[in-house]
Design a protein around this motif. Structure first.
Motif, PDB file in Angstrom:
ATOM      1  N   ALA A 116       5.932   0.241  -3.304  1.00 26.08           N
ATOM      2  CA  ALA A 116       6.820   0.693  -2.235  1.00 26.08           C
ATOM      3  C   ALA A 116       6.418   2.091  -1.771  1.00 26.08           C
ATOM      4  CB  ALA A 116       8.271   0.690  -2.719  1.00 26.08           C
ATOM      5  N   VAL A 117       6.073   2.943  -2.716  1.00 27.47           N
ATOM      6  CA  VAL A 117       5.644   4.300  -2.392  1.00 27.47           C
ATOM      7  C   VAL A 117       4.369   4.278  -1.549  1.00 27.47           C
ATOM      8  CG1 VAL A 117       4.753   6.451  -3.381  1.00 27.47           C
ATOM      9  CG2 VAL A 117       6.734   5.336  -4.413  1.00 27.47           C
ATOM     10  N   ALA A 118       3.429   3.418  -1.910  1.00 25.04           N
ATOM     11  CA  ALA A 118       2.151   3.354  -1.185  1.00 25.04           C
ATOM     12  C   ALA A 118       2.304   2.731   0.195  1.00 25.04           C
ATOM     13  CB  ALA A 118       1.138   2.550  -2.006  1.00 25.04           C
ATOM     14  N   LEU A 119       3.138   1.703   0.302  1.00 22.82           N
ATOM     15  CA  LEU A 119       3.276   0.987   1.570  1.00 22.82           C
ATOM     16  C   LEU A 119       3.998   1.796   2.629  1.00 22.82           C
ATOM     17  CD1 LEU A 119       4.113  -2.577   0.228  1.00 22.82           C
ATOM     18  CD2 LEU A 119       2.059  -1.888   1.475  1.00 22.82           C
ATOM     19  N   VAL A 120       4.829   2.725   2.211  1.00 26.89           N
ATOM     20  CA  VAL A 120       5.532   3.560   3.179  1.00 26.89           C
ATOM     21  C   VAL A 120       5.091   5.001   2.942  1.00 26.89           C
ATOM     22  CG1 VAL A 120       7.723   3.984   4.283  1.00 26.89           C
ATOM     23  CG2 VAL A 120       7.423   1.939   2.921  1.00 26.89           C
ATOM     24  N   SER A 121       3.828   5.272   3.202  1.00 23.79           N
ATOM     25  CA  SER A 121       3.269   6.589   2.919  1.00 23.79           C
ATOM     26  C   SER A 121       2.526   7.132   4.123  1.00 23.79           C
ATOM     27  CB  SER A 121       2.305   6.500   1.727  1.00 23.79           C
ATOM     28  OG  SER A 121       1.163   5.736   2.084  1.00 23.79           O
ATOM     29  N   ALA A 122       2.299   8.428   4.111  1.00 21.02           N
ATOM     30  CA  ALA A 122       1.514   9.049   5.176  1.00 21.02           C
ATOM     31  C   ALA A 122       0.064   8.583   5.100  1.00 21.02           C
ATOM     32  CB  ALA A 122       1.586  10.570   5.053  1.00 21.02           C
ATOM     33  N   GLU A 123      -0.381   8.184   3.910  1.00 23.40           N
ATOM     34  CA  GLU A 123      -1.772   7.781   3.732  1.00 23.40           C
ATOM     35  C   GLU A 123      -2.097   6.469   4.450  1.00 23.40           C
ATOM     36  OE1 GLU A 123       0.086   9.195   1.330  1.00 23.40           O
ATOM     37  OE2 GLU A 123      -1.120  11.025   1.480  1.00 23.40           O
ATOM     38  N   ILE A 124      -1.128   5.565   4.538  1.00 27.54           N
ATOM     39  CA  ILE A 124      -1.423   4.256   5.109  1.00 27.54           C
ATOM     40  C   ILE A 124      -1.707   4.326   6.606  1.00 27.54           C
ATOM     41  CG2 ILE A 124       0.902   3.496   5.751  1.00 27.54           C
ATOM     42  CD1 ILE A 124       0.159   0.798   4.371  1.00 27.54           C
ATOM     43  N   ILE A 125      -1.360   5.430   7.225  1.00 26.96           N
ATOM     44  CA  ILE A 125      -1.613   5.570   8.651  1.00 26.96           C
ATOM     45  C   ILE A 125      -3.050   6.040   8.921  1.00 26.96           C
ATOM     46  CG2 ILE A 125      -1.024   7.992   9.103  1.00 26.96           C
ATOM     47  CD1 ILE A 125       0.818   6.953  11.352  1.00 26.96           C
ATOM     48  N   LYS A 126      -3.750   6.458   7.875  1.00 26.22           N
ATOM     49  CA  LYS A 126      -5.127   6.939   8.003  1.00 26.22           C
ATOM     50  C   LYS A 126      -6.102   5.803   7.692  1.00 26.22           C
ATOM     51  CE  LYS A 126      -3.512  11.491   6.562  1.00 26.22           C
ATOM     52  NZ  LYS A 126      -3.572  12.570   5.549  1.00 26.22           N
ATOM     53  N   PRO A 127      -7.085   5.558   8.543  1.00 26.66           N
ATOM     54  CA  PRO A 127      -7.969   4.386   8.403  1.00 26.66           C
ATOM     55  C   PRO A 127      -8.571   4.188   7.024  1.00 26.66           C
ATOM     56  CG  PRO A 127      -8.356   5.473  10.493  1.00 26.66           C
ATOM     57  CD  PRO A 127      -7.417   6.364   9.728  1.00 26.66           C
ATOM     58  N   ARG A 128      -9.201   5.199   6.447  1.00 25.71           N
ATOM     59  CA  ARG A 128      -9.863   5.006   5.162  1.00 25.71           C
ATOM     60  C   ARG A 128      -8.858   4.740   4.053  1.00 25.71           C
ATOM     61  NH1 ARG A 128     -11.055   8.037   0.855  1.00 25.71           N
ATOM     62  NH2 ARG A 128     -10.276   9.963   1.824  1.00 25.71           N
ATOM     63  N   GLN A 129      -7.820   5.551   3.980  1.00 26.24           N
ATOM     64  CA  GLN A 129      -6.799   5.359   2.943  1.00 26.24           C
ATOM     65  C   GLN A 129      -6.074   4.035   3.110  1.00 26.24           C
ATOM     66  OE1 GLN A 129      -7.439   8.188   4.511  1.00 26.24           O
ATOM     67  NE2 GLN A 129      -6.765  10.005   3.380  1.00 26.24           N
ATOM     68  N   ARG A 130      -5.879   3.600   4.354  1.00 25.29           N
ATOM     69  CA  ARG A 130      -5.192   2.330   4.603  1.00 25.29           C
ATOM     70  C   ARG A 130      -5.954   1.169   3.973  1.00 25.29           C
ATOM     71  NH1 ARG A 130      -4.269   3.036   9.569  1.00 25.29           N
ATOM     72  NH2 ARG A 130      -6.001   1.982  10.586  1.00 25.29           N
ATOM     73  N   THR A 131      -7.261   1.158   4.152  1.00 23.58           N
ATOM     74  CA  THR A 131      -8.081   0.098   3.562  1.00 23.58           C
ATOM     75  C   THR A 131      -7.966   0.101   2.048  1.00 23.58           C
ATOM     76  OG1 THR A 131      -9.671   0.119   5.388  1.00 23.58           O
ATOM     77  CG2 THR A 131     -10.447  -0.752   3.285  1.00 23.58           C
ATOM     78  N   GLU A 132      -7.974   1.277   1.451  1.00 24.68           N
ATOM     79  CA  GLU A 132      -7.861   1.380  -0.005  1.00 24.68           C
ATOM     80  C   GLU A 132      -6.504   0.879  -0.493  1.00 24.68           C
ATOM     81  OE1 GLU A 132      -8.589   5.491  -0.702  1.00 24.68           O
ATOM     82  OE2 GLU A 132     -10.775   5.308  -0.529  1.00 24.68           O
ATOM     83  N   ILE A 133      -5.446   1.188   0.247  1.00 29.99           N
ATOM     84  CA  ILE A 133      -4.108   0.729  -0.134  1.00 29.99           C
ATOM     85  C   ILE A 133      -4.024  -0.790  -0.057  1.00 29.99           C
ATOM     86  CG2 ILE A 133      -1.672   0.708   0.564  1.00 29.99           C
ATOM     87  CD1 ILE A 133      -2.045   3.644   1.420  1.00 29.99           C
ATOM     88  N   ILE A 134      -4.525  -1.356   1.031  1.00 28.86           N
ATOM     89  CA  ILE A 134      -4.497  -2.813   1.197  1.00 28.86           C
ATOM     90  C   ILE A 134      -5.264  -3.483   0.071  1.00 28.86           C
ATOM     91  CG2 ILE A 134      -5.304  -4.723   2.646  1.00 28.86           C
ATOM     92  CD1 ILE A 134      -4.707  -2.910   5.074  1.00 28.86           C
ATOM     93  N   ASP A 135      -6.449  -2.965  -0.263  1.00 26.96           N
ATOM     94  CA  ASP A 135      -7.263  -3.561  -1.329  1.00 26.96           C
ATOM     95  C   ASP A 135      -6.587  -3.452  -2.691  1.00 26.96           C
ATOM     96  OD1 ASP A 135      -9.246  -4.309   0.421  1.00 26.96           O
ATOM     97  OD2 ASP A 135     -10.512  -2.554   0.046  1.00 26.96           O
TER      98      ASP A 135
END
Length: 274
Positions: A116-135
């Motif tokens: 939940a913390v990762a899915l609603v984070s400032a990082e998920i809006i950034k392309p590189r971090q978003r890919t890492e979160i999804i993976d």
């Protein structure tokens, strides 16, 4: 940022639907909703894909408890749904996200809180971090689809409306804030292969800056996650979100933008555990 049923993600009436309707990304009637909540006029843009964009310094649920050798009568009452278990959190991470949760009910609840913390984070809006979160967070068969959905949702135009550049960074002198803090977890159902869970959350979202069109505000919501055991960990198969439960707002003094920015930069997040 996305709640759902495996094919789409649910949201509530404040985010463009009525009750718990299907969440959709911009221009995609079968996917996920980018309007997370109507944070007053400016707040409607803050989240995408259900409940997205953030990570906040909040209250860790990693309660230490007594040692295994401590007599049961000295530990107090046994853990319940509303009490922390005392089980230590996982000590491994992937891209900063806790991983390798145990194949237990407590492990599934811990995974749900951390995701939940990762899915609603400032990082998920950034392309590189978003890919890492999804993976790190989703089951393998969802990853390719979700990359496309999120990339479409976080278009340059969308980011510009938030006052961010194409990399999801705020302008000089401003700080984009999206942090979520799990308040509690509950397992609706559990088996060794699947778990259906709820994570009650609060958080702060917006852009801290003197000229911000989206001032930082708080929110309360419940994230509903369907997890499946795969690749030796619990992974998200689908998720949805609903509003509240929300308490009465307190009479706290509203902090200036620079104070909020310093807090975000100065206070780190937590690893959560049931």
């Amino acid at each position: 940022m996305n709640p759902g049923d495996g094919q789409g993600y649910d949201t509530d009436e404040r985010y463009g639907g009525a009750g718990q309707t299907r969440t959709r990304l911009p221009g995609d009637d079968e996917a996920y909703d980018t309007t997370r909540r109507s944070m007053r006029p400016s707040r409607s843009l803050i989240t995408v894909v259900g409940v997205v964009v953030l990570l906040i310094a909040a209250i860790a649920f990693a309660n230490q408890g007594g040692s295994p050798d401590t007599p049961s009568d000295a530990r107090g009452p046994a853990p319940s749904e509303t009490a922390p278990t005392g089980t230590r959190p996982v000590d491994t991470t992937t891209s900063g996200i806790p991983t390798n949760h145990p194949r237990t009910k407590q492990g599934a609840e811990s995974a749900a809180a951390n995701y939940a913390v990762a899915l609603v984070s400032a990082e998920i809006i950034k392309p590189r971090q978003r890919t890492e979160i999804i993976d790190s967070v989703f089951v393998p068969e969802k990853k390719g689809e979700l990359r496309k959905k999120f990339d479409t949702a976080y278009s340059d135009r969308f980011l510009s409306n938030l006052g961010l550049d194409e990399n999801g960074e705020a302008a000089s002198g401003s700080t984009y804030v999206s942090r979520t803090a799990p308040v509690g977890t509950k397992a609706r159902s559990f088996s060794s292969d699947r778990a259906s869970l709820e994570v009650w959350c609060t958080g702060v979202y917006g852009t801290a800056g003197e000229d911000s069109r989206n001032p930082v505000t708080s929110d309360w919501f419940t994230l509903n996650l369907e997890l499946r055991w795969v690749e030796d960990d619990w992974k998200v198969e689908s998720f949805s979100q609903s509003p509240g439960p929300a308490p009465v707002n307190g009479d706290n003094r509203v902090s200036p933008a620079d104070e909020i920015a310093k807090a975000v930069e100065g206070y780190g997040g937590f690893t959560y555990a049931r």
